[in-house]
Design a protein around this motif. Structure first.
Motif, PDB file in Angstrom:
ATOM      1  N   PHE A  77       0.878  -1.167   0.000  1.00 53.85           N
ATOM      2  CA  PHE A  77       0.000   0.000   0.000  1.00 53.85           C
ATOM      3  C   PHE A  77       0.914   1.216   0.000  1.00 53.85           C
ATOM      4  O   PHE A  77       1.801   1.322   0.858  1.00 53.85           O
ATOM      5  N   VAL A  78       0.724   2.114  -0.967  1.00 57.62           N
ATOM      6  CA  VAL A  78       1.617   3.268  -1.116  1.00 57.62           C
ATOM      7  C   VAL A  78       0.784   4.538  -1.259  1.00 57.62           C
ATOM      8  O   VAL A  78      -0.112   4.603  -2.111  1.00 57.62           O
ATOM      9  N   THR A  79       1.094   5.535  -0.445  1.00 56.66           N
ATOM     10  CA  THR A  79       0.403   6.815  -0.550  1.00 56.66           C
ATOM     11  C   THR A  79       1.029   7.642  -1.667  1.00 56.66           C
ATOM     12  O   THR A  79       2.171   7.407  -2.068  1.00 56.66           O
ATOM     13  N   LEU A 111       0.296  -3.789  -5.800  1.00 57.05           N
ATOM     14  CA  LEU A 111       0.705  -2.458  -5.371  1.00 57.05           C
ATOM     15  C   LEU A 111      -0.552  -1.601  -5.442  1.00 57.05           C
ATOM     16  O   LEU A 111      -1.088  -1.388  -6.520  1.00 57.05           O
ATOM     17  N   ILE A 112      -1.013  -1.154  -4.284  1.00 57.67           N
ATOM     18  CA  ILE A 112      -2.288  -0.454  -4.185  1.00 57.67           C
ATOM     19  C   ILE A 112      -2.044   0.974  -3.727  1.00 57.67           C
ATOM     20  O   ILE A 112      -1.481   1.191  -2.646  1.00 57.67           O
ATOM     21  N   GLY A 121       3.634  10.909   7.036  1.00 56.17           N
ATOM     22  CA  GLY A 121       5.013  10.584   6.690  1.00 56.17           C
ATOM     23  C   GLY A 121       5.238   9.135   6.324  1.00 56.17           C
ATOM     24  O   GLY A 121       6.229   8.796   5.692  1.00 56.17           O
ATOM     25  N   VAL A 122       4.335   8.257   6.745  1.00 58.03           N
ATOM     26  CA  VAL A 122       4.436   6.841   6.388  1.00 58.03           C
ATOM     27  C   VAL A 122       3.791   6.666   5.027  1.00 58.03           C
ATOM     28  O   VAL A 122       2.613   6.914   4.857  1.00 58.03           O
ATOM     29  N   ARG A 123       4.588   6.250   4.039  1.00 56.70           N
ATOM     30  CA  ARG A 123       4.104   6.131   2.669  1.00 56.70           C
ATOM     31  C   ARG A 123       3.905   4.700   2.213  1.00 56.70           C
ATOM     32  O   ARG A 123       3.255   4.465   1.209  1.00 56.70           O
ATOM     33  N   VAL A 124       4.496   3.738   2.920  1.00 58.56           N
ATOM     34  CA  VAL A 124       4.475   2.357   2.464  1.00 58.56           C
ATOM     35  C   VAL A 124       4.082   1.419   3.607  1.00 58.56           C
ATOM     36  O   VAL A 124       4.565   1.556   4.729  1.00 58.56           O
ATOM     37  N   GLU A 125       3.193   0.471   3.278  1.00 60.06           N
ATOM     38  CA  GLU A 125       2.838  -0.591   4.207  1.00 60.06           C
ATOM     39  C   GLU A 125       2.868  -1.900   3.424  1.00 60.06           C
ATOM     40  O   GLU A 125       2.397  -1.945   2.285  1.00 60.06           O
TER      41      GLU A 125
END
Length: 133
Positions: A77-79, A111-112, A121-125
């Motif tokens: 998951f990417v913002t 990749l969503i 600030g958290v861009r990736v999970e």
């Protein structure tokens, strides 16, 4: 080997991941979404966040007696996602692939793009599913 990865003919190619995984084993492992929190905080760049989130995922897998060799599926998951960030995203994967034993191509992966994660600030999970024998 408990996980066999493949990409049957007729599926999108080339892709940095396999399209299919078939697993046999007795234990199913789910690693909850891991982010890029480390001893030095959260990296500012996408590649750094991808690498650290994968490292934290490996720690979760190891805690269950698994490794990336046992992974049947990854979800990223990417913002603020846009396709022009793919090189940076893949740089993060490649930075730790050898160290963590991430196969190339990777297991089936999604990749969503999402609007926001749980913390600024958290861009990736990263979530991982695995099967161990």
């Amino acid at each position: 080997m408990t996980v066999q990865l493949s990409s049957p003919a007729g599926m999108l190619a080339p892709a940095p991941y396999h399209h299919v995984s078939v697993a046999t084993g007795s234990r199913f492992v789910e690693v909850a979404g891991q982010v890029a929190h480390g001893a030095d905080g959260v990296p500012a760049d996408l590649a750094g966040q991808v690498a650290l989130a994968l490292h934290n995922t490996a720690v979760g897998l190891a805690g269950a007696g698994a490794s990336f060799a046992d992974v049947t599926r990854l979800r990223f998951f990417v913002t603020e996602w846009s396709v022009d960030q793919m090189d940076s995203f893949m740089a993060g994967v490649l930075a730790v692939a050898g160290e963590l034993g991430i196969p190339s191509p990777m297991p089936p992966a999604s990749l969503i793009g999402v609007e926001i994660l749980f913390e600024p600030g958290v861009r990736v999970e990263v979530e991982a599913s695995a099967v161990v024998g």
